[in-house]
Design a protein around this motif. Structure first.
Motif, short mmCIF file in Angstrom:
data_model
loop_
_atom_site.label_atom_id
_atom_site.label_comp_id
_atom_site.label_asym_id
_atom_site.label_seq_id
_atom_site.Cartn_x
_atom_site.Cartn_y
_atom_site.Cartn_z
N CYS A 1 5.35 4.02 1.74
CA CYS A 1 5.08 2.66 1.30
C CYS A 1 4.89 1.78 2.52
N ALA A 2 4.01 0.79 2.42
CA ALA A 2 3.75 -0.10 3.54
C ALA A 2 3.43 -1.50 3.04
N LEU B 1 -7.65 -0.07 4.69
CA LEU B 1 -7.56 1.37 4.56
C LEU B 1 -7.00 2.05 5.80
N HIS B 2 -6.66 1.28 6.82
CA HIS B 2 -6.31 1.85 8.12
C HIS B 2 -4.82 1.71 8.39
N PRO B 3 -4.11 2.80 8.60
CA PRO B 3 -2.66 2.71 8.83
C PRO B 3 -2.26 1.77 9.96
N LYS B 4 -3.05 1.68 11.00
CA LYS B 4 -2.69 0.85 12.15
C LYS B 4 -2.72 -0.64 11.84
N ASP B 5 -3.31 -1.03 10.72
CA ASP B 5 -3.36 -2.44 10.33
C ASP B 5 -2.10 -2.89 9.60
N GLY C 1 0.80 -1.21 0.00
CA GLY C 1 0.00 0.00 0.00
C GLY C 1 0.84 1.26 0.00
N TRP C 2 0.18 2.33 -0.37
CA TRP C 2 0.75 3.67 -0.27
C TRP C 2 -0.17 4.54 0.58
N PHE C 3 0.44 5.29 1.47
CA PHE C 3 -0.25 6.27 2.30
C PHE C 3 0.44 7.61 2.14
N ARG C 4 -0.22 8.66 2.57
CA ARG C 4 0.42 9.96 2.55
C ARG C 4 0.01 10.77 3.76
N GLN C 5 0.85 11.73 4.11
CA GLN C 5 0.60 12.59 5.25
C GLN C 5 0.89 14.03 4.83
N PRO C 6 -0.17 14.80 4.53
CA PRO C 6 0.03 16.22 4.22
C PRO C 6 0.49 16.98 5.46
N PRO C 7 1.08 18.15 5.27
CA PRO C 7 1.53 18.93 6.42
C PRO C 7 0.40 19.22 7.39
#
Length: 125
Positions: free
Chosen positions: A97-98, A107-111, A35-41
């Motif tokens: 990347c994860a 869809l959950h980052p903690k997973d 997966g790909w995630f992103r974190q805007p400022p």
């Protein structure tokens, strides 16, 4: 020990493209979800794109990127990609990347179990 190393971030004008790469060591990515995630400022990390194991290759995209971004893998290179087209200033973020210990993405980052270091993508207007 699983490690993910990202590359391909940078500065691009609105309407341009970037291709992010994530090379894994310690496991064969063909057998696991990526997966790909992103974190805007100033915001929380959010889901961008998911890709199931090679036995299904299901994909899912956040509504904000659907039709513009494409996730894919190259099993021979043990690398997952995020092709980002028609970029907008609101796409500016640190991209991560994860992978997780499952065939299937969520869809959950903690997973997710393993993360890359992040790569900055900045889109100017």
């Amino acid at each position: 020990q699983v490690q993910l190393v990202e590359s391909g971030g940078g500065l691009v004008q609105a309407g341009g493209s970037l291709r992010l790469s994530c090379t894994a060591s310690g496991r064969s990515i063909s057998n696991y979800a990526m997966g790909w995630f992103r974190q805007p400022p100033g915001k929380e990390r959010e889901f961008v794109a998911g890709l199931g194991w090679s036995g299904s290759s299901r994909t899912e995209y956040a509504d904000s990127v659907k039709g513009r971004f494409t996730i894919s893998r190259d099993n021979a290179e043990n690398t997952v990609y995020l092709q980002m087209n028609s970029l907008k200033p609101e796409d500016t973020a640190v991209y991560y990347c994860a992978t997780r210990n499952s065939y299937y993405y969520t869809l959950h980052p903690k997973d997710w179990d393993y993360w890359g270091q992040g790569t900055q993508a900045t889109v100017s207007s």
